[in-house]
Design a protein around this motif. Structure first.
Motif, PDB file in Angstrom:
ATOM      1  N   ARG A  55       0.859  -1.271   0.018  1.00 30.54           N
ATOM      2  CA  ARG A  55       0.138  -0.079   0.105  1.00 30.54           C
ATOM      3  C   ARG A  55       0.924   1.326   0.044  1.00 30.54           C
ATOM      4  O   ARG A  55       1.894   1.392   0.680  1.00 30.54           O
ATOM      5  CB  ARG A  55      -0.986  -0.001   1.189  1.00 30.54           C
ATOM      6  N   LYS A  57       0.367   5.282   0.618  1.00 31.30           N
ATOM      7  CA  LYS A  57      -0.720   6.303   0.856  1.00 31.30           C
ATOM      8  C   LYS A  57      -0.052   7.613   0.848  1.00 31.30           C
ATOM      9  O   LYS A  57       0.972   7.777   1.653  1.00 31.30           O
ATOM     10  CB  LYS A  57      -1.132   6.157   2.453  1.00 31.30           C
ATOM     11  N   GLU A  71      -4.790   6.751  -1.646  1.00 36.04           N
ATOM     12  CA  GLU A  71      -4.393   5.265  -1.306  1.00 36.04           C
ATOM     13  C   GLU A  71      -4.401   4.416  -2.384  1.00 36.04           C
ATOM     14  O   GLU A  71      -5.370   4.255  -3.089  1.00 36.04           O
ATOM     15  CB  GLU A  71      -5.212   4.396  -0.222  1.00 36.04           C
ATOM     16  N   ASP A  72      -3.288   3.559  -2.664  1.00 40.47           N
ATOM     17  CA  ASP A  72      -3.309   2.563  -3.857  1.00 40.47           C
ATOM     18  C   ASP A  72      -2.879   1.319  -3.203  1.00 40.47           C
ATOM     19  O   ASP A  72      -1.663   1.614  -2.717  1.00 40.47           O
ATOM     20  CB  ASP A  72      -2.708   3.170  -4.901  1.00 40.47           C
ATOM     21  N   THR A  73      -3.362   0.052  -3.403  1.00 42.61           N
ATOM     22  CA  THR A  73      -3.058  -1.141  -3.041  1.00 42.61           C
ATOM     23  C   THR A  73      -2.670  -1.918  -4.202  1.00 42.61           C
ATOM     24  O   THR A  73      -3.461  -2.212  -5.102  1.00 42.61           O
ATOM     25  CB  THR A  73      -3.696  -1.960  -2.037  1.00 42.61           C
ATOM     26  N   GLU A  74      -1.399  -2.402  -4.268  1.00 43.90           N
ATOM     27  CA  GLU A  74      -0.990  -3.389  -5.546  1.00 43.90           C
ATOM     28  C   GLU A  74       0.137  -4.472  -4.977  1.00 43.90           C
ATOM     29  O   GLU A  74       0.322  -4.633  -3.635  1.00 43.90           O
ATOM     30  CB  GLU A  74      -0.095  -2.589  -6.577  1.00 43.90           C
ATOM     31  N   ALA A  80       2.334   0.576  -7.066  1.00 46.91           N
ATOM     32  CA  ALA A  80       1.434   1.107  -5.982  1.00 46.91           C
ATOM     33  C   ALA A  80       1.963   2.769  -6.026  1.00 46.91           C
ATOM     34  O   ALA A  80       0.967   3.626  -5.943  1.00 46.91           O
ATOM     35  CB  ALA A  80       1.503   0.510  -4.572  1.00 46.91           C
ATOM     36  N   ARG A  83       0.976   4.591  -9.485  1.00 43.40           N
ATOM     37  CA  ARG A  83      -0.407   4.641  -9.377  1.00 43.40           C
ATOM     38  C   ARG A  83      -1.139   6.004  -8.460  1.00 43.40           C
ATOM     39  O   ARG A  83      -1.760   6.679  -8.781  1.00 43.40           O
ATOM     40  CB  ARG A  83      -1.331   3.404  -9.495  1.00 43.40           C
ATOM     41  N   ALA A  84      -0.478   5.752  -7.207  1.00 41.21           N
ATOM     42  CA  ALA A  84      -0.812   6.576  -6.088  1.00 41.21           C
ATOM     43  C   ALA A  84      -0.413   8.152  -6.583  1.00 41.21           C
ATOM     44  O   ALA A  84      -1.076   8.995  -6.323  1.00 41.21           O
ATOM     45  CB  ALA A  84      -0.311   6.280  -4.824  1.00 41.21           C
ATOM     46  N   ARG A  87      -2.667   9.442  -9.415  1.00 44.07           N
ATOM     47  CA  ARG A  87      -4.019   9.804  -8.686  1.00 44.07           C
ATOM     48  C   ARG A  87      -3.757  11.179  -7.726  1.00 44.07           C
ATOM     49  O   ARG A  87      -4.901  12.187  -7.920  1.00 44.07           O
ATOM     50  CB  ARG A  87      -4.538   8.826  -7.880  1.00 44.07           C
TER      51      ARG A  87
END
Length: 136
Positions: A55, A57, A71-74, A80, A83-84, A87
């Motif tokens: 994760r 954050k 927050e992004d979880t991969e 992650a 992508r976070a 975003r």
């Protein structure tokens, strides 16, 4: 831009720290004047069991008390972070564009302009006019 990076559940290597700072600099470098604080929390949710559990954050504190939290979880921590960061960039763009930039110029103020008549023997002011003054 100062970035605070915290790791939970694993050791934060210098390579991971450098990658996170570089990625956030690319994504949010343009917003430096709008940001007061940028904090990143990286964590491994499941620990050694594996799975989609890495994760990232990102917390961005903007002016006026506005905060953006992403927050992004991969399965891959680097993905992650990517992508976070993307975003967070889009979210900060939205927040900054919503904020209206008021010029905060002052409105003209009516200030009394006092004129005295030459034939006024008692020194009293008996004629009052108003003029408009622009304040800087």
């Amino acid at each position: 831009m100062k970035v605070t990076i915290q790791a939970n559940g694993f050791v934060l290597t210098e390579a991971l720290r450098a990658y996170t700072e570089q990625r956030l600099s690319i994504a949010l470098g343009w917003a430096g004047e709008h940001m007061h604080k940028l904090a990143v929390s990286l964590s491994d949710i499941n620990g050694p069991r594996g799975g989609i559990d890495k994760r990232c954050k990102i917390q961005v504190q903007l002016g006026g008390g506005t905060e953006v939290i992403i927050e992004d979880t991969e399965a891959d921590l680097y993905l992650a972070i990517d992508r976070a960061a993307d975003r967070a960039d889009r979210a900060v763009v939205r927040r900054v564009s919503r904020r209206r930039d008021f010029s905060h110029t002052r409105m003209p103020v009516a200030v009394p302009d006092i004129e005295e008549h030459a034939d006024d023997h008692e020194g009293q002011r008996d004629l009052m006019t108003t003029r408009v003054v622009d304040c800087p």
